[in-house]
Design an enzyme around this catalytic site. Structure first.
Site, mmCIF file in Angstrom:
data_model
loop_
_atom_site.group_PDB
_atom_site.id
_atom_site.type_symbol
_atom_site.label_atom_id
_atom_site.label_comp_id
_atom_site.label_asym_id
_atom_site.label_seq_id
_atom_site.Cartn_x
_atom_site.Cartn_y
_atom_site.Cartn_z
ATOM 1 N N ASP A 1 0.863 -1.180 0.000
ATOM 2 C CA ASP A 1 0.000 0.000 0.000
ATOM 3 C C ASP A 1 0.898 1.228 0.000
ATOM 4 O O ASP A 1 2.126 1.111 0.053
ATOM 5 C CB ASP A 1 -0.956 0.007 1.199
ATOM 6 N N HIS B 1 -13.563 -2.310 -8.152
ATOM 7 C CA HIS B 1 -14.875 -1.658 -8.278
ATOM 8 C C HIS B 1 -14.804 -0.145 -8.087
ATOM 9 O O HIS B 1 -15.782 0.554 -8.346
ATOM 10 C CB HIS B 1 -15.912 -2.299 -7.348
#
Length: 195
Positions: A58, A104
């Site tokens: 990340d 998404h």
């Protein structure tokens, strides 16, 4: 930023145990959690699979808060933290690359950038595991259409995708679509292999 991080942690904690027991992670040695935040999902997976190791990938400012979380769950010694941006480069070394509720958020072009970066980091035959709510276009079964509507309104052209949508994205990014693994939640694991 802190509020968002807490919200994502809470949402993932809700799903993490179902994901960890719903897929044969014991077949894998190293699992890279792409955009894995503070380590909620990788902690659950490693807690269920004592021989596996993890790469928590990340942005650097997110990973700064991961140490305490990983240590509290007893997996810190088995997790390598790797800072970076998935639009640029993803670390090598994983037997599987796990993306939970990532695609998404984005349109197809940006999803392909993420997936192609995953593919570039992977050796032939390694696994891609996309954890999302798979929503067929004609579906009226909740929560699918409501979540799709939410993604439309809160992201930049994000949306829930159908099985065909995932197959098309996987093929364009260099993956063979294998199957959809349903979980004990509305979400599923969309599995592919690097070709």
């Amino acid at each position: 930023s802190e509020t968002f991080a807490r919200a994502m942690t809470n949402l993932t904690e809700f799903d993490a145990s179902a994901i960890a027991v719903g897929y044969p992670f014991d077949e894998l040695g190293v699992i890279c959690d792409v955009a894995g935040g503070r380590g909620t999902l990788i902690s659950a997976v490693l807690s269920q699979n004592k021989r596996a190791r993890g790469i928590l990938f990340d942005e650097a400012h997110v990973l700064e808060h991961a140490d305490a979380y990983l240590k509290e769950r007893g997996v810190d010694a088995r997790v390598e933290k790797a800072p970076g941006n998935f639009f640029e480069k993803i670390p090598r070394g994983g037997d599987a690359y796990l993306l939970k509720d990532i695609l998404h958020d984005w349109d197809d072009a940006r999803c392909l950038t993420i997936l192609k970066n995953c593919r570039q980091a992977m050796d032939h035959g390694k696994r891609l595991l996309v954890v999302e709510l798979v929503v067929e276009r004609s579906s009226t079964e909740l929560p699918g259409p409501l979540v799709d509507l939410q993604m439309m309104t809160v992201t930049s052209e994000g949306r829930q995708r159908s099985a065909d949508d995932f197959q098309n994205l996987f093929k364009k990014a260099g993956f063979r679509f294998e199957r959809i693994v349903p979980l004990a939640m509305p979400i599923s694991i969309v599995e592919g292999f690097a070709t």
